[in-house]
Write an enzyme that holds these catalytic residues in place. Structure first.
Site, PDB file in Angstrom:
ATOM      1  N   GLY A 279       0.828  -1.195   0.000  1.00  0.00           N
ATOM      2  CA  GLY A 279       0.000   0.000   0.000  1.00  0.00           C
ATOM      3  C   GLY A 279       0.864   1.246   0.000  1.00  0.00           C
ATOM      4  N   PRO A 281       2.844   4.729   1.174  1.00  0.00           N
ATOM      5  CG  PRO A 281       4.726   5.837   0.372  1.00  0.00           C
ATOM      6  CD  PRO A 281       3.327   5.473  -0.006  1.00  0.00           C
ATOM      7  N   GLY A 282       3.225   5.232   4.715  1.00  0.00           N
ATOM      8  CA  GLY A 282       2.620   5.841   5.893  1.00  0.00           C
ATOM      9  C   GLY A 282       1.279   5.290   6.294  1.00  0.00           C
ATOM     10  N   GLY A 284       0.709   2.446   7.805  1.00  0.00           N
ATOM     11  CA  GLY A 284       0.773   1.656   9.032  1.00  0.00           C
ATOM     12  C   GLY A 284       1.138   0.204   8.840  1.00  0.00           C
ATOM     13  CB  THR A 286       6.242  -0.695  10.167  1.00  0.00           C
ATOM     14  OG1 THR A 286       6.895  -0.584   8.906  1.00  0.00           O
ATOM     15  CG2 THR A 286       7.246  -1.147  11.216  1.00  0.00           C
ATOM     16  CG  HIS A 498      -2.630  30.876  -9.916  1.00  0.00           C
ATOM     17  ND1 HIS A 498      -2.050  30.612 -11.143  1.00  0.00           N
ATOM     18  CD2 HIS A 498      -2.618  29.683  -9.237  1.00  0.00           C
ATOM     19  CE1 HIS A 498      -1.709  29.337 -11.201  1.00  0.00           C
ATOM     20  NE2 HIS A 498      -2.042  28.751 -10.050  1.00  0.00           N
ATOM     21  CD  GLU A 499      -3.672  29.382  -5.242  1.00  0.00           C
ATOM     22  OE1 GLU A 499      -4.472  28.425  -5.149  1.00  0.00           O
ATOM     23  OE2 GLU A 499      -2.493  29.236  -5.608  1.00  0.00           O
ATOM     24  CG  HIS A 502      -6.326  26.618  -8.959  1.00  0.00           C
ATOM     25  ND1 HIS A 502      -6.141  25.898 -10.111  1.00  0.00           N
ATOM     26  CD2 HIS A 502      -5.096  27.108  -8.619  1.00  0.00           C
ATOM     27  CE1 HIS A 502      -4.860  25.939 -10.460  1.00  0.00           C
ATOM     28  NE2 HIS A 502      -4.202  26.682  -9.564  1.00  0.00           N
ATOM     29  CG  ASP A 577      -1.541  24.438 -11.168  1.00  0.00           C
ATOM     30  OD1 ASP A 577      -1.610  23.775 -10.118  1.00  0.00           O
ATOM     31  OD2 ASP A 577      -1.678  25.677 -11.201  1.00  0.00           O
TER      32      ASP A 577
END
Length: 721
Positions: A279, A281-282, A284, A286, A498-499, A502, A577
């Protein structure tokens, strides 16, 4: 020979115990040495024992001849001189200590002068001559210097002729011999035996140290003495892991087998020898393996795939063998190999056969497990598609469990676990935080809470508030803010457009994610960002409409810049983008079969051996590039039309951003629904204009006062003139 055979057997048992660690009639233990290997080992031991005996004998002989002879002191009973054949002769009547034997020694006058000279010159006196003419026995003395005015008297056949009468020298020698006389010892000298034994013992110790040091240096050079696995007792339980209920169900059977293996062996069941967790990374992986070891209360061997490999050939295979031998001795146990893709990739793709050797050894160890050995191998990878097919076949890693990113409910559970030791404010809604952190892994969620705790300490707050969590989410997404960064008003306004572009496209595109937040606060390398989360729970599959909406939303920033400032004033802010857009459209064309190019998968989504090697012709590559450019240009045209159509709403979002810098979903929804500025923005704007008007009026009043004073000064000057 019997003694030598005993020593050989002793060394053999010692070496065999070191090689095999323990001797047990257990199938899980390493195999015994073959008779040929045992004979070779015994021959080496006998050879080195003979070498040691030869060296010890040589050292003993050297010491024997270098050790000075011992002398027994003698008691001089009498010392008198007589004349024999016109020669003076000294008679010494002596007796040994603890003995009644009396010995008579004679020495004549001819020896005196030479003896005197040699004594003064610190040299041994030893001159051989024939004294048979004197009628004396062939006995004289060797006077050896021991110290100042101390001499030992030893037996030799020595005479020294001398001419003349030397009474003074005679008397001197008589007194010296009388005071100190000795003859060679007739007893046993223990140094002859003890010295060689001590030398042999020290030599063996020295040789042992040298061999140990050389072996350690050799192991260090080869990297073979590096620990490749950590043995721990896990204290993690399933209750410490949240958000993966289906994964826990799959692993409960493994835990039960580790607790009660006899039950499964008696039933003839074959428990999976390996469990592969894969899956992003991160998520769980381990932690899950540790929870299995903790629930079963068994030793946990943790290592990584890269730790098997080293500079030299064969080291990786050796480390694999050593790891599995340790696990067998500690059975029942769990071996966890993190990032196994670094050692178990598809064979035949590496430049050398070193990695293939390690894979082959790993495959052999997995096959060599006995079903009752009680050792479970768990591994984790982010790229299941790159693993060798032989690793994943039944009988090795039988069970393959996907550990995906948590959905909104699982994120809330993870947040609750990680907030156990956090002092959260009563107003904090973990459900809201879970909704705003779509796509976050468990590690990122833990990092959000940790960052929020650090921010609360920085603000000297007694608990963690919602503003701390908001800032923590922004930090995890885009990095820490840069409030001291100097930015011009024009650049600030252009970032706002710009934002806002979006966000506006995200509001009007069908299937687009919900716009949660817009900010123009610079973070990391970004001048601002727009946060969107899925409207529903995260889906495993995405349809074409959703992919097109993501493309349009990403194009909204550049389209807004071009419409407001013109094609010559566009900025580099859209670089990331375009990277996202290109990847999405390329996947639609060459992998997902969503365009007119066809239903063929030209770019594999899994198991890519070489991403730079094309499996299609140049004409097909050209067709793919043309289709990608056509889709992007088509969607860009649609986006510009959408922005022109909703230009008023775009301006409202920009004004709100310039006023507040960061706006959240309630304010965005208000603008979208009512097409006007939110009340707080209007209030803030009126307050700012009022303060600015007051400041301007103060400046005007000050200017009027200055003008009146200047007029009065002029009038005074005129009167004085």
């Amino acid at each position: 020979m019997y003694f030598l055979k005993k020593i050989v057997n002793l060394f053999s048992s010692k070496i065999e115990s070191e090689d095999n660690n323990v001797k047990k009639d257990d199938l899980t233990q390493p195999r015994k040495q073959s008779p040929e290997a045992r004979k070779r080992r015994n021959r080496r031991i006998i050879f080195w024992l003979i070498i040691l005996l030869i060296i010890g004998t040589i050292i003993g002989v050297i010491i024997y001849f270098s050790v000075r002879k011992e002398y027994d002191n003698v008691i001089v009973k009498s010392a008198q001189t007589e004349v024999v054949n016109n020669k003076k002769v000294l008679y010494l009547n002596t007796i040994r200590p603890n003995s009644t034997q009396i010995t008579r020694y004679t020495i004549d006058e001819d020896q005196l002068l030479t003896a005197r000279v040699n004594i003064l010159n610190n040299t041994n006196f030893q001159i051989i001559s024939n004294a048979s003419s004197l009628g004396l026995s062939r006995i004289s003395f060797n006077i050896v210097r021991e110290g100042v005015e101390k001499f030992k008297l030893g037996e030799t056949n020595i005479y020294a002729p001398i001419s003349g009468n030397t009474n003074n020298q005679w008397n001197w020698l008589t007194s010296i011999i009388t005071q100190n006389a000795g003859i060679p010892s007739s007893g046993f000298n223990p140094q002859v035996i003890i010295s060689p034994l001590i030398s042999i013992i020290f030599f063996i110790i020295f040789l042992y140290i040298i061999l140990r040091v050389s072996k350690a240096q050799s192991d260090s050079l080869l990297g073979t003495n590096k620990a490749n696995a950590k043995l721990t007792k896990s204290g993690v339980r399933f209750s410490d892991v949240a958000g993966i209920a289906e994964v826990k169900e799959e692993l409960i059977e493994i835990v039960d087998f580790l607790k009660e293996p006899k039950k499964y062996v008696a039933a003839g069941a074959r428990i999976p020898k390996g469990v592969m967790l894969y899956g992003p990374p991160g998520t769980g992986k381990t932690l899950i393996a540790k929870a299995v070891a903790g629930e079963a209360n068994v030793p946990f061997f943790q290592t990584t795939g890269s730790s098997f490999e080293d500079t030299f050939v064969g080291v990786g295979a050796r480390r694999v063998r050593e790891l599995f031998e340790k696990a067998r001795k500690s059975a029942p146990a769990i071996i966890f190999i993190d990032e196994i893709d670094s050692v178990a990739k598809k064979r035949g793709n590496s430049l050398t056969a070193v990695q293939d050797q390690t894979i082959n050894q790993l495959l052999s160890e997995l096959d060599g497990f006995d079903t009752s050995s009680g050792v479970i191998v768990m591994a984790a990878t982010n790229r299941l598609d790159t693993l060798d097919d032989a690793i994943l076949r039944p009988g090795r890693f039988d069970r393959q469990i996907s550990v995906n990113l948590p959905d909104i409910l699982e994120r809330e559970q993870i947040l609750r676990i990680h907030s156990r030791n956090k002092n959260l404010s009563a107003k904090v809604s973990l459900e809201d935080i879970a909704r705003r952190t779509a796509g976050f892994s468990g590690a990122q969620l833990e990092n959000v809470l940790n960052e929020a705790a650090l921010l609360s300490v920085r603000d000297k707050a007694t608990s963690i508030h919602m503003n701390h969590l908001d800032e923590a989410i922004d930090r995890v997404i885009a990095g820490p803010s840069r409030p001291n960064k100097v930015i011009s008003e024009r650049e600030r306004e252009q970032v706002s457009y710009h934002e806002a572009g979006h966000a506006l496209i995200g509001l009007y595109s069908p299937g687009a994610d919900v716009v949660q937040k817009i900010t123009i606060v610079a973070r990391g390398r970004a001048a601002g960002y727009t946060l969107q989360t899925p409207e529903r729970n995260e889906n495993i599959l995405q349809n074409k409409t959703e992919l097109i909406s993501r493309v349009r939303t990403a194009l909204g920033g550049r389209a807004a810049e071009e419409l407001i400032y013109g094609p010559n004033e566009i900025t580099t802010g859209a670089a990331n983008d375009f990277y996202k857009i290109t990847n999405i459209v390329r996947a639609m064309v060459a992998s997902f079969g969503m365009t007119d190019v066809g239903l063929t998968q030209y770019i594999a989504t899994e198991g890519v051996d070489n991403p730079y090697r094309n499996s299609y012709s140049e004409q097909t590559a050209l067709a793919i590039d043309i289709e990608i450019e056509k889709i992007i240009q088509r969607e860009y045209k649609i986006v510009k039309e959408m922005i022109n159509e909703h230009r008023e709403e775009l301006e409202l979002i920009v004004q709100t951003l310039l006023e507040l810098e960061t706006i959240l979903k309630p304010q965005i929804d208000y603008i979208h629904q009512y097409k006007q500025l939110p009340p707080e923005v209007i209030a803030n704007k009126n307050k700012r204009e009022a303060s600015q008007k007051q400041a301007n009026s103060s400046v005007e009043e000050a200017k009027v006062v200055d003008d009146e004073e200047s007029i009065k000064d002029k009038e005074k000057d005129q009167k004085s003139n």
